[in-house]
Design an enzyme around this catalytic site. Structure first.
Site, PDB file in Angstrom:
ATOM      1  N   GLY A 160       0.795  -1.240   0.000  1.00 53.88           N
ATOM      2  CA  GLY A 160       0.000   0.000   0.000  1.00 53.88           C
ATOM      3  C   GLY A 160       0.820   1.279   0.000  1.00 53.88           C
TER       4      GLY A 160
ATOM      5  N   THR B 257       3.196   4.627   0.713  1.00 54.58           N
ATOM      6  CA  THR B 257       3.000   5.794   1.577  1.00 54.58           C
ATOM      7  C   THR B 257       1.520   5.968   1.885  1.00 54.58           C
ATOM      8  OG1 THR B 257       4.868   6.873   0.499  1.00 54.58           O
ATOM      9  CG2 THR B 257       3.368   8.305   1.715  1.00 54.58           C
TER      10      THR B 257
ATOM     11  N   LYS C  38      -6.495  10.370   7.195  1.00 54.93           N
ATOM     12  CA  LYS C  38      -7.952  10.514   7.158  1.00 54.93           C
ATOM     13  C   LYS C  38      -8.607   9.840   8.357  1.00 54.93           C
ATOM     14  CE  LYS C  38      -6.810  12.676   4.371  1.00 54.93           C
ATOM     15  NZ  LYS C  38      -5.532  12.925   3.681  1.00 54.93           N
TER      16      LYS C  38
ATOM     17  N   SER D  91       7.656   8.869  -3.022  1.00 52.36           N
ATOM     18  CA  SER D  91       8.319  10.084  -2.550  1.00 52.36           C
ATOM     19  C   SER D  91       8.553  10.015  -1.046  1.00 52.36           C
ATOM     20  CB  SER D  91       7.441  11.291  -2.876  1.00 52.36           C
ATOM     21  OG  SER D  91       6.187  11.152  -2.228  1.00 52.36           O
TER      22      SER D  91
ATOM     23  N   GLY E 274       0.333  19.817   6.033  1.00 52.53           N
ATOM     24  CA  GLY E 274       0.459  20.610   7.257  1.00 52.53           C
ATOM     25  C   GLY E 274      -0.904  21.033   7.794  1.00 52.53           C
TER      26      GLY E 274
ATOM     27  N   MET F 150       1.471  15.141  -6.683  1.00 49.09           N
ATOM     28  CA  MET F 150       1.791  13.940  -5.901  1.00 49.09           C
ATOM     29  C   MET F 150       0.524  13.500  -5.172  1.00 49.09           C
ATOM     30  SD  MET F 150       5.571  14.575  -4.419  1.00 49.09           S
ATOM     31  CE  MET F 150       7.023  14.340  -5.431  1.00 49.09           C
TER      32      MET F 150
ATOM     33  N   HIS G 260      -4.476   9.050  -6.363  1.00 49.17           N
ATOM     34  CA  HIS G 260      -5.328   8.690  -7.511  1.00 49.17           C
ATOM     35  C   HIS G 260      -4.647   9.000  -8.832  1.00 49.17           C
ATOM     36  CE1 HIS G 260      -6.491  12.472  -5.575  1.00 49.17           C
ATOM     37  NE2 HIS G 260      -6.664  12.968  -6.780  1.00 49.17           N
TER      38      HIS G 260
ATOM     39  N   HIS H 183     -32.939  16.998  -4.232  1.00 47.26           N
ATOM     40  CA  HIS H 183     -33.169  18.017  -3.197  1.00 47.26           C
ATOM     41  C   HIS H 183     -33.549  17.328  -1.896  1.00 47.26           C
ATOM     42  CE1 HIS H 183     -34.427  21.741  -1.292  1.00 47.26           C
ATOM     43  NE2 HIS H 183     -35.544  21.113  -0.916  1.00 47.26           N
TER      44      HIS H 183
END
Ligand code: FAD
Length: 467
Positions: free
Chosen positions: A40, A42, A52, A146, A186, A320, A323, A446
């Site tokens: 998986g 980074t 998340k 990265s 950040g 970076m 997706h 709606h």
């Protein structure tokens, strides 16, 4: 004799693992090599997913503390069990990385554990646990991703001076957290620790946060985050960090030079960006070119300058993002299989998972102006959206940029509740070459937040109904 594969992919992040699965679906014998103990990359291990998970948990904590009374829900003392929150995060990561293992088994992708080096075009050496193994491959894919960009003169210890990896793993809430860098990493991690009780200061070299996004978004988010207690020091550079008994003392200087000041924090997060991880795999010896920033130049087939060696994801140019890496992984192996798949780079959304969220796809106003494209702007605030009212989340707006004459949607920029979900409609619109009128004439349920997107599309032609 060396095992032979049709494709050997170095790196099991979202670029590499998705490419491996798709290659196997297309009938190729695929190996995916990673030096990490779990699959998986980074994204799943130290990036998108754990951040998340913590954003979600900290949001619930903040809401229980402050947001529920407005709805007539009265809770008693709300306390934090950070160990439980971190354990939940770990469980989410483990479930998803194990899920990739399952997908590899299902698709018969070989997971090879260890550090990979390109021995020569068509040959990869893998070293791990004291063993070395060599494999042969028709195509080698560099998907090595990265790593955090270091700040010269500031030594990371992942305890008091941390990268995102350390900031995701803190076992206590720091009283004072300094975040160097007003980009999305950040701001997301600053939000997590601010919600959990830290006094957060974000220091940004440029004059606004999220400098790569449409110029209205950064200042709008800054105002809202400031309201929540995060402090900002813009146009400021960090020139030194001195750990001491009272914390880490940062020396700050105005970006244009001037009088220095110091800021003492318990933890400092260095989040000034990420750089490609391309210097451990023997590229120079193999003759694979890199640019000054370490990225690997590729052509439309993701081919490097050396035949049989390809690259995708954070290791090459472009945003970076997980997706983006996935799309490139799929396009690359489908092209190896003779298909003509292409990545529509203008339709890659980017999301900042603060609250409210920020999401964008396509061009900013600055970019359209620089290209000499004339455009019309349609804007709609969430204060005028009924669902945002029912939810009590009325901060923000949707902004649609449509080319004058053709009405083609060129950019959509959202700050607001669930912006990261709303942007999917806009990405589809860009991918299909839709006009603002196409969105405006599409029936939206709606009451939903999506109606704000429709209203912004109507506003392009000056005919929004609810403002
Ligand atoms: P990576 O995911 O970096 O994977 C590369 C893999 O290659 C790694 O597992 C590494 O161990 C392996 N590797 C490297 N060198 C070797 C070698 N020599 N031998 C063997 N293996 C090697 N993106 C989003 O789209 N949404 C988000 O919400 C988001 N949040 C993020 C939050 C944080 C805190 C961070 C740090 C990043 C976030 N990102 C997010 C960015 C995202 O994680 C990356 O863009 C994405 O993971 C890049 O995928 P990749 O496949 O190119 O590389």
């Amino acid at each position: 004799m060396a095992e032979r594969y049709d494709v050997a992919i170095i790196g099991a992040g979202p670029g590499g693992y998705v490419a491996a699965i798709r290659a196997a679906q297309l009938g190729m014998r695929a190996a995916c090599i990673d030096k990490r103990a779990s699959l998986g990359g980074t994204c799943l291990n130290i990036g998108c997913i754990p951040s998340k998970a913590l954003l979600q948990s900290s949001e619930k904590f903040a809401e229980a503390k402050k947001g529920l009374a407005e709805h007539g829900v009265i809770v008693g003392d709300v306390t934090l069990d950070l160990a439980a929150m971190q354990a939940r995060k770990g469980k989410v990561v483990e479930t998803l990385t194990k899920g990739v293992e399952f997908l590899f088994r299902k698709n018969k992708v070989d997971w090879l554990k260890g550090s990979a080096r390109i021995a020569a075009p068509g040959r990869v050496t893998i070293t791990g646990d004291g063993n070395a193994q060599e494999i042969e491959a028709g195509a080698i894919v560099i998907a090595t991703g990265s790593e955090p960009t270091p700040l010269p003169g500031i030594a990371i210890d992942e305890q008091r001076i941390v990268t995102s990896t350390g900031a995701l793993a803190l076992d206590h809430v720091p009283e004072r957290l300094a975040v160097i860098g007003g980009g999305y990493i950040g701001l997301e991690l600053g939000s997590v620790w601010s919600r959990l009780g830290a006094q957060v200061t974000v220091i940004e070299f440029l004059d606004r946060i999220l400098p790569n996004m449409d110029r209205e978004l950064g200042p709008a988010l800054q105002r809202l985050l400031s309201r929540g207690g995060i402090k900002f020091k813009l146009s400021t550079k960090v020139v030194g960090a001195q750990p001491g008994n009272d914390g880490v003392s940062l020396t700050l200087e105005p970006a244009k030079g001037g009088e220095r000041e110091s800021l003492v924090s318990d933890v400092v997060l260095v989040a000034i960006g990420r750089r490609p991880l391309t210097d451990e795999i023997g590229l120079d010896e193999a003759g694979v070119k890199r640019d000054g920033g370490g990225r690997i130049p590729v052509d439309e087939n993701f081919a490097t300058n050396i035949a049989g060696i390809y690259a995708i994801g954070d290791a090459i140019a472009g945003p970076m993002l997980a997706h983006k890496a996935e799309e490139e992984g799929i396009a690359l192996v489908e092209r190896l299989a003779g298909q003509k798949t292409a990545v529509e780079y203008d339709a890659i959304p980017s999301v900042v998972y603060t609250w409210p969220e920020i999401a964008a796809v396509g061009k900013t106003e600055d970019e359209l102006r620089a290209e000499g494209v004339e455009y019309r702007v349609g804007k709609f605030p969430f204060t005028a959206n009924p669902r945002a009212r029912t939810n009590g989340d009325t901060d923000g707006f949707v902004k649609i940029l449509a080319e004058t004459g053709t009405d083609r949607v060129r950019g959509v920029h959202i700050i607001g509740p669930d912006a990261g979900t709303l942007i999917a409609e806009a990405a589809l619109a860009l991918e299909f070459g839709a006009s603002a009128e196409d969105i405006a004439r599409t029936c939206h349920a709606h009451p939903t937040l999506e109606e704000a997107v429709k209203e912004a599309a109507l506003a392009v032609d000056g005919r929004a109904i609810h403002i």
